[in-house]
Design a protein around this motif. Structure first.
Motif, PDB file in Angstrom:
ATOM      1  N   SER A 276       0.812  -1.212   0.000  1.00 28.69           N
ATOM      2  CA  SER A 276       0.000   0.000   0.000  1.00 28.69           C
ATOM      3  C   SER A 276       0.846   1.264   0.000  1.00 28.69           C
ATOM      4  O   SER A 276       0.310   2.356   0.049  1.00 28.69           O
ATOM      5  CB  SER A 276      -0.885   0.007   1.241  1.00 28.69           C
ATOM      6  N   ASP A 277       2.172   1.114  -0.069  1.00 29.00           N
ATOM      7  CA  ASP A 277       3.024   2.294   0.068  1.00 29.00           C
ATOM      8  C   ASP A 277       2.660   3.413  -0.892  1.00 29.00           C
ATOM      9  O   ASP A 277       2.680   4.577  -0.542  1.00 29.00           O
ATOM     10  CB  ASP A 277       4.496   1.916  -0.125  1.00 29.00           C
TER      11      ASP A 277
ATOM     12  N   PHE B 231      -2.160  -8.148  -4.139  1.00 32.05           N
ATOM     13  CA  PHE B 231      -2.250  -8.853  -2.862  1.00 32.05           C
ATOM     14  C   PHE B 231      -0.982  -8.748  -2.016  1.00 32.05           C
ATOM     15  O   PHE B 231      -0.936  -9.280  -0.913  1.00 32.05           O
ATOM     16  CB  PHE B 231      -2.589 -10.337  -3.103  1.00 32.05           C
ATOM     17  N   GLY B 232       0.069  -8.075  -2.514  1.00 32.97           N
ATOM     18  CA  GLY B 232       1.293  -7.965  -1.716  1.00 32.97           C
ATOM     19  C   GLY B 232       1.803  -9.343  -1.340  1.00 32.97           C
ATOM     20  O   GLY B 232       1.921 -10.213  -2.192  1.00 32.97           O
TER      21      GLY B 232
ATOM     22  N   GLN C  63      -7.823   3.684  -6.346  1.00 31.50           N
ATOM     23  CA  GLN C  63      -7.427   2.508  -5.572  1.00 31.50           C
ATOM     24  C   GLN C  63      -8.075   2.562  -4.195  1.00 31.50           C
ATOM     25  O   GLN C  63      -8.217   3.642  -3.619  1.00 31.50           O
ATOM     26  CB  GLN C  63      -5.907   2.491  -5.383  1.00 31.50           C
ATOM     27  N   THR C  64      -8.445   1.411  -3.691  1.00 31.75           N
ATOM     28  CA  THR C  64      -8.962   1.348  -2.320  1.00 31.75           C
ATOM     29  C   THR C  64      -8.153   0.317  -1.548  1.00 31.75           C
ATOM     30  O   THR C  64      -7.905  -0.782  -2.044  1.00 31.75           O
ATOM     31  CB  THR C  64     -10.458   0.957  -2.308  1.00 31.75           C
ATOM     32  N   LYS C  65      -7.758   0.712  -0.353  1.00 28.23           N
ATOM     33  CA  LYS C  65      -6.981  -0.200   0.494  1.00 28.23           C
ATOM     34  C   LYS C  65      -7.928  -1.002   1.381  1.00 28.23           C
ATOM     35  O   LYS C  65      -8.807  -0.439   2.025  1.00 28.23           O
ATOM     36  CB  LYS C  65      -6.029   0.609   1.368  1.00 28.23           C
TER      37      LYS C  65
ATOM     38  N   THR D 122      -2.790  -6.077   4.094  1.00 20.00           N
ATOM     39  CA  THR D 122      -3.582  -5.172   3.251  1.00 20.00           C
ATOM     40  C   THR D 122      -3.583  -5.710   1.827  1.00 20.00           C
ATOM     41  O   THR D 122      -2.644  -6.392   1.406  1.00 20.00           O
ATOM     42  CB  THR D 122      -3.017  -3.733   3.205  1.00 20.00           C
ATOM     43  N   TYR D 123      -4.634  -5.426   1.105  1.00 16.41           N
ATOM     44  CA  TYR D 123      -4.583  -5.587  -0.343  1.00 16.41           C
ATOM     45  C   TYR D 123      -5.236  -4.374  -0.987  1.00 16.41           C
ATOM     46  O   TYR D 123      -6.059  -3.691  -0.374  1.00 16.41           O
ATOM     47  CB  TYR D 123      -5.164  -6.915  -0.847  1.00 16.41           C
TER      48      TYR D 123
END
Ligand code: GLA
Length: 565
Positions: A43-44, A84-85, A132-134, A118-119
């Protein structure tokens, strides 16, 4: 005593630091930035304020559990991908359906390691603008309420006439009927359990009602069944709704420390005589409960459950989880009525109030439809203290057996907390309605069969935690509070199973045309076993579900399981 003082001091520090951050409480995006301690860095580069999704974005799972998250978007928007990190077990699935509700969804198995993940959901709108939505995914073995809570509450039978002896007799009745083993293991003392005063610092139990205190009550209840727990009621304001005992606003830490020291495991937190906005009031209490739960987890105790009660007025499904609750009343007080209306919801109106917010519910975040009226038989206290019982011609008649089964069916399909309030004592008495004659028996064999039906309870307690989706395109009862038409709901269950319910809103019998399985998210040309939970009938079906005739106010609930050859 020493530990109460220590806990109070610790919780006060939390509250003080919170007060400084109050500016952020009304702003969900700011809350995301302030609180999130991401365990991966996908999410950076995300500006969380660039997107907003009309569905849950703070979600929960037990470690390694089967997982589903429906990514509902605003009109004209489409999900293009999900980053999805470092989450391995989840993937994005395609559009679900070509009729009615349309969305992509995430599914798979949640991480086995506890932590906050987080994704990032990437979205494009009709004009080609991207956002974008976290999503914050909390994986924890110590969730307050991974499945909806199952309780017995004092309010709609006893009103303020509660005592230890009466509650022990209720627990004995529940034990006899098998309700405690079925999962109803918490007795919640609603309003008026405390000593009447307006002094928040003097909050304590009423010794005339509870001569051995709340811990004494709990010991007596655990002698009936060692699973028994106790919940308490308080209010985020000056005084509770009955104006009988003080609220907890500004005294959150002290009151929770007191309740914890009495062995209390759950709080129902009301909103009468309030002193701040719902989000501020409930976040203050939610933060204190979160601190308490850290301590409880480290001590190997069970989680403390926080149930929000502001009657759905300020859309708690949007902020309730961030505020620290695991369920929130989403309607006014449920009335002993079939249809009802917005402020006085009966069985149908209660569900109408929440049927379009299914995308906000999930594991540890449930829309609460309030106490069920099953077993009250027209004698409930405050639930009947109402005018305009529209569908019953202004008469309180109680629910018919079919209406009671529909209430149970829909509360379970909606993944609502299940709260009972009827009199299970061997010798029941009309408590809040002293002058009315009580039928013999009060609790009928049909009530018991309805309340202890294992299959319907399993639908409520399914570990995926999904609220059934309202299939508006397949339903004819599309006008809220109307007494015509039928409603179709679909609920994802663990395994590859689905529960499908069809409810007749009217008091006439009706015929429901065959439903196509592909319109209910199932596959074409695939066999399914189809079990109806009330008639216990079984058949194997392919492509269509034949519901046939529904009698007055009847609901049929089917469990469909694919047959793999
Ligand atoms: C409110 C709540 C009810 C009950 C009463 C008690 O009306 O919605 O469920 O707790 O207060 O006074």
């Amino acid at each position: 005593m020493k530990s109460i003082i220590l806990l109070t001091a610790l919780l006060s520090v939390v509250l003080n630091s919170m007060a400084e951050n109050d500016f952020s409480i009304a702003n969900n995006n700011a809350i995301n930035q302030c609180i999130a301690s991401d365990s991966n860095n996908s999410s950076d580069s995300v500006d969380p304020s660039s997107g907003s999704m009309p569905c849950a974005t703070l979600v929960y799972s037990l470690p390694g559990a089967q997982y589903i998250h429906k990514l509902v978007t605003n009109e004209g928007e489409t999900v293009t991908s999900v980053d999805f990190g470092n989450i391995e077990g989840l993937s994005l699935k395609d559009d679900r359906i070509s009729i009615g509700n349309k969305y992509k969804y995430v599914s798979g198995v949640a991480p086995t390691e506890e932590g906050e993940y987080t994704y990032i959901v990437n979205i494009i709108n009709k004009e080609g603008k991207t956002s974008q939505t976290k999503v914050r995914l909390i994986v924890d073995s110590f969730l307050q309420s991974p499945t909806p809570m199952m309780v017995w509450l004092t309010w709609n039978w006893f009103e303020r006439y509660i005592t230890q002896d009466k509650l022990v007799a209720i627990a004995e009745g529940m034990q006899r009927i098998g309700l405690i083993d079925a999962g109803f293991s918490t007795i919640v003392l609603d309003d008026t359990w405390a000593k009447p005063t307006s002094d928040k610092s003097a909050l304590t139990y009423n010794p005339n009602k509870f001569p051995y205190g709340i811990s004494g009550l709990k010991s007596a209840l655990t002698r009936v069944n060692k699973k028994m727990k106790v919940g308490l009621y308080s209010d985020a304001g000056l005084m509770t709704c009955e104006g009988y005992q003080p609220g907890s606003f500004g005294y959150e830490a002290a009151h929770i420390a007191l309740f914890d020291s009495w062995g209390v495991d759950m709080l129902k937190y009301d909103y009468c005589n309030s002193e701040a906005s719902t989000e501020i009031s409930y976040t203050r209490m939610g933060d204190v409960v979160a601190q308490l739960n850290k301590i409880r987890k480290s001590k190997g105790k069970n989680p403390f459950v926080f149930n929000i009660c502001e009657w759905g007025n300020t859309q708690p499904w949007i902020w309730g989880a961030k505020a620290g609750g695991s369920s929130w009343r989403a309607t006014g007080d449920a009335r002993e009525d079939w249809i009802g209306n917005h402020s006085r919801p009966g069985v149908i109106a209660g569900v109408d109030e929440i049927r379009r917010v299914w995308m906000y519910a999930g594991v540890n975040r449930f829309n609460d439809l309030d106490m069920m009226c099953i077993g009250l038989h027209g004698l409930g206290g405050p639930s009947n203290n109402t005018m305009n019982h529209l569908s019953n011609g202004d008469k309180i008649t109680g629910l018919t057996d079919a209406q009671a089964r529909t209430q149970m069916s829909l509360w379970c399909m909606m993944a609502s907390p299940l709260s009972l309030t009827c009199d299970f004592r061997e010798n029941p008495k009309t408590e809040a309605n002293k002058y009315k004659k009580i039928p013999d028996p009060l609790i009928t064999s049909s009530d018991i069969e309805t309340l202890t039906n294992k299959e319907i309870l399993a639908i409520n307690q399914d570990a995926l935690g999904q609220q059934a989706e309202y299939m508006e395109m397949l339903s004819t009862g599309t006008t809220d509070y109307s007494n015509i038409g039928y409603d179709v709901y679909v609920k994802d269950l663990t395994g590859e199973r689905y529960a499908v319910s069809v409810t007749n809103r009217s008091t006439n019998s009706i015929n429901v045309p065959a439903l196509k399985l592909i319109d209910l998210y199932m596959k074409a040309n695939m066999k399914y076993t189809c079990h109806e939970v009330w008639s216990k009938s079984d058949e194997e079906i392919e492509n269509t579900l034949n519901v046939g005739t529904l009698n007055s106010c009847e609901t049929k609930v089917y469990i469909l399981t694919p047959v793999h050859n």
